[in-house]
Design a protein around this motif. Structure first.
Motif, PDB file in Angstrom:
ATOM      1  N   GLY A  60       0.696  -1.244  -0.042  1.00 39.47           N
ATOM      2  CA  GLY A  60      -0.023   0.097   0.128  1.00 39.47           C
ATOM      3  C   GLY A  60       0.770   1.261   0.138  1.00 39.47           C
ATOM      4  N   HIS A  61       2.101   1.251  -0.211  1.00 42.93           N
ATOM      5  CA  HIS A  61       2.903   2.431  -0.131  1.00 42.93           C
ATOM      6  C   HIS A  61       3.669   2.207  -1.525  1.00 42.93           C
ATOM      7  N   PRO A  62       3.219   2.593  -2.579  1.00 41.97           N
ATOM      8  CA  PRO A  62       3.910   2.511  -3.957  1.00 41.97           C
ATOM      9  C   PRO A  62       5.011   3.593  -4.203  1.00 41.97           C
ATOM     10  N   SER A  63       5.901   3.195  -5.102  1.00 47.00           N
ATOM     11  CA  SER A  63       6.792   4.171  -5.342  1.00 47.00           C
ATOM     12  C   SER A  63       6.767   3.960  -6.889  1.00 47.00           C
ATOM     13  N   GLU A  64       6.993   5.237  -7.488  1.00 46.40           N
ATOM     14  CA  GLU A  64       7.092   5.406  -8.966  1.00 46.40           C
ATOM     15  C   GLU A  64       8.446   5.498  -9.715  1.00 46.40           C
ATOM     16  N   VAL A  65       8.403   5.176 -10.753  1.00 47.99           N
ATOM     17  CA  VAL A  65       9.835   5.139 -11.761  1.00 47.99           C
ATOM     18  C   VAL A  65       9.417   5.714 -13.074  1.00 47.99           C
ATOM     19  N   LYS A  66       9.826   6.674 -13.349  1.00 42.76           N
ATOM     20  CA  LYS A  66       9.657   7.305 -14.762  1.00 42.76           C
ATOM     21  C   LYS A  66      10.768   7.438 -15.578  1.00 42.76           C
ATOM     22  N   TYR A  67      10.432   7.117 -16.875  1.00 43.46           N
ATOM     23  CA  TYR A  67      11.317   7.149 -18.079  1.00 43.46           C
ATOM     24  C   TYR A  67      11.134   7.882 -19.128  1.00 43.46           C
ATOM     25  N   ILE A  68      12.157   8.485 -19.596  1.00 49.84           N
ATOM     26  CA  ILE A  68      12.154   9.605 -20.835  1.00 49.84           C
ATOM     27  C   ILE A  68      12.538   9.127 -21.819  1.00 49.84           C
ATOM     28  N   LYS A  69      11.822   8.727 -22.994  1.00 47.66           N
ATOM     29  CA  LYS A  69      12.488   8.295 -24.296  1.00 47.66           C
ATOM     30  C   LYS A  69      13.878   8.950 -24.613  1.00 47.66           C
ATOM     31  N   GLY A  70      14.727   7.972 -24.970  1.00 53.93           N
ATOM     32  CA  GLY A  70      15.983   8.754 -25.476  1.00 53.93           C
ATOM     33  C   GLY A  70      16.735   9.147 -24.359  1.00 53.93           C
ATOM     34  N   LYS A  71      16.458   9.146 -23.330  1.00 52.87           N
ATOM     35  CA  LYS A  71      17.190   9.684 -22.092  1.00 52.87           C
ATOM     36  C   LYS A  71      17.274   8.443 -20.900  1.00 52.87           C
ATOM     37  N   GLY A  72      16.031   7.773 -20.566  1.00 50.12           N
ATOM     38  CA  GLY A  72      16.341   6.799 -19.467  1.00 50.12           C
ATOM     39  C   GLY A  72      15.416   7.572 -18.220  1.00 50.12           C
ATOM     40  N   TRP A  73      15.995   7.276 -17.096  1.00 47.28           N
ATOM     41  CA  TRP A  73      15.379   7.620 -15.980  1.00 47.28           C
ATOM     42  C   TRP A  73      15.156   9.050 -15.951  1.00 47.28           C
ATOM     43  N   ALA A  74      13.964   9.349 -15.230  1.00 45.02           N
ATOM     44  CA  ALA A  74      13.608  10.733 -15.125  1.00 45.02           C
ATOM     45  C   ALA A  74      14.140  11.285 -13.860  1.00 45.02           C
ATOM     46  N   GLU A  75      15.158  11.446 -13.653  1.00 45.01           N
ATOM     47  CA  GLU A  75      15.497  12.093 -12.036  1.00 45.01           C
ATOM     48  C   GLU A  75      16.193  13.496 -12.615  1.00 45.01           C
ATOM     49  N   LYS A  76      16.664  13.966 -11.429  1.00 44.10           N
ATOM     50  CA  LYS A  76      17.350  15.303 -11.464  1.00 44.10           C
ATOM     51  C   LYS A  76      18.877  15.060 -11.663  1.00 44.10           C
ATOM     52  N   TYR A  77      19.226  14.796 -12.798  1.00 39.09           N
ATOM     53  CA  TYR A  77      20.747  14.701 -12.977  1.00 39.09           C
ATOM     54  C   TYR A  77      21.245  15.817 -13.612  1.00 39.09           C
ATOM     55  N   GLN A  78      22.674  15.965 -13.159  1.00 40.07           N
ATOM     56  CA  GLN A  78      23.557  17.077 -13.889  1.00 40.07           C
ATOM     57  C   GLN A  78      23.753  16.775 -15.310  1.00 40.07           C
ATOM     58  N   LYS A  79      23.940  15.765 -15.517  1.00 40.50           N
ATOM     59  CA  LYS A  79      24.429  15.346 -16.834  1.00 40.50           C
ATOM     60  C   LYS A  79      24.014  14.079 -17.137  1.00 40.50           C
ATOM     61  N   ILE A  80      23.583  13.758 -18.471  1.00 40.19           N
ATOM     62  CA  ILE A  80      23.179  12.200 -18.962  1.00 40.19           C
ATOM     63  C   ILE A  80      24.111  12.069 -20.160  1.00 40.19           C
ATOM     64  N   LYS A  81      24.703  10.940 -20.497  1.00 40.19           N
ATOM     65  CA  LYS A  81      25.486  10.781 -21.510  1.00 40.19           C
ATOM     66  C   LYS A  81      24.691   9.592 -22.240  1.00 40.19           C
ATOM     67  N   ILE A  82      24.168   9.807 -23.470  1.00 37.05           N
ATOM     68  CA  ILE A  82      23.845   8.537 -24.307  1.00 37.05           C
ATOM     69  C   ILE A  82      24.578   8.413 -25.414  1.00 37.05           C
ATOM     70  N   ASP A  83      24.947   7.255 -25.791  1.00 31.38           N
ATOM     71  CA  ASP A  83      25.647   7.179 -26.930  1.00 31.38           C
ATOM     72  C   ASP A  83      26.802   8.124 -27.393  1.00 31.38           C
ATOM     73  N   GLY A  84      27.562   8.507 -26.381  1.00 31.20           N
ATOM     74  CA  GLY A  84      28.475   9.801 -26.640  1.00 31.20           C
ATOM     75  C   GLY A  84      27.926  11.169 -26.644  1.00 31.20           C
ATOM     76  N   VAL A  85      26.559  11.210 -26.529  1.00 27.36           N
ATOM     77  CA  VAL A  85      25.917  12.590 -26.796  1.00 27.36           C
ATOM     78  C   VAL A  85      25.861  12.978 -25.259  1.00 27.36           C
ATOM     79  N   VAL A  86      26.058  14.267 -24.509  1.00 27.40           N
ATOM     80  CA  VAL A  86      26.153  14.732 -23.337  1.00 27.40           C
ATOM     81  C   VAL A  86      25.044  15.740 -23.333  1.00 27.40           C
ATOM     82  N   TYR A  87      24.156  15.407 -22.356  1.00 28.68           N
ATOM     83  CA  TYR A  87      22.872  16.321 -22.200  1.00 28.68           C
ATOM     84  C   TYR A  87      23.284  16.956 -20.704  1.00 28.68           C
ATOM     85  N   GLN A  88      23.261  18.157 -20.537  1.00 25.21           N
ATOM     86  CA  GLN A  88      23.416  18.895 -19.470  1.00 25.21           C
ATOM     87  C   GLN A  88      21.761  19.242 -19.056  1.00 25.21           C
ATOM     88  N   GLU A  89      21.541  19.149 -17.771  1.00 19.23           N
ATOM     89  CA  GLU A  89      20.347  19.416 -17.155  1.00 19.23           C
ATOM     90  C   GLU A  89      20.421  20.648 -16.339  1.00 19.23           C
TER      91      GLU A  89
END
Length: 179
Positions: A150-179
């Motif tokens: 009765g105490h669920p937790s959620e996990v969210k994904y963003i297409k092309g980037k993976g987990w939807a968390e507050k990351y400073q940076k994400i690197k996917i296939d060599g491309v860096v995304y700054q948040e």
């Protein structure tokens, strides 16, 4: 002369096929809710990040090794793959017959599935609570656990980037995304 021409045609055809395969691989990262390639990185800070370090075969299937450092002193390694049914599956080399379904990217809003199907404390009832072309959210309820039910937790994904968390940076296939 004809031999050289045939060789040239073969080389050009081979290069064309390889370029098509490269494009397909590049598009697959953008189309995936959790892109998997060695070197992909989800970085919060030097003490908290997840990186794909390697691959391993478990039951003859390719899994990616995800290494996470949490808080600078706790680490974990999980092995994940997206299967032929577009589900995110977890397994381990030392327990190759056990699998854990973390996500079903083909599911629709309201669909439910279980992470293990074992009906034990580690099994979660998962419900798709949000889905669009770009995002998908799953709610995990440990319904067989006496204290966490009765105490669920959620996990969210963003297409092309993976987990939807507050990351400073994400690197996917060599491309860096700054948040």
């Amino acid at each position: 002369m004809i031999k050289k021409l045939n060789s040239l045609i073969f080389i050009l055809f081979s290069l064309f096929i390889m370029s098509c395969q490269t494009s397909k691989d590049q598009n697959s990262a953008a189309d995936s809710f959790l892109p998997m390639q060695i070197g992909n990185l989800w970085y919060m800070n030097a003490q908290s990040y997840t990186e794909i370090k390697d691959t391993v075969r478990i039951n003859k299937k390719l899994f990616y090794q995800f290494y996470s450092l949490v808080g600078g002193d706790a680490s974990s390694t999980v092995y994940l793959r997206i299967d032929e049914r577009n589900r995110l599956v977890e397994s381990y080399p030392d327990s190759p017959t056990k699998t854990y379904i973390r996500a079903d990217f083909n599911a629709k809003i309201g669909d439910k599935f279980f992470t293990t199907g074992e009906k034990d404390e580690n099994d979660n009832e998962v419900t798709v609570v949000q889905k669009s072309d770009q995002e998908m959210t799953f709610s995990f309820d440990p319904i067989y656990h006496p204290n966490l039910k009765g105490h669920p937790s959620e996990v969210k994904y963003i297409k092309g980037k993976g987990w939807a968390e507050k990351y400073q940076k994400i690197k996917i296939d060599g491309v860096v995304y700054q948040e």
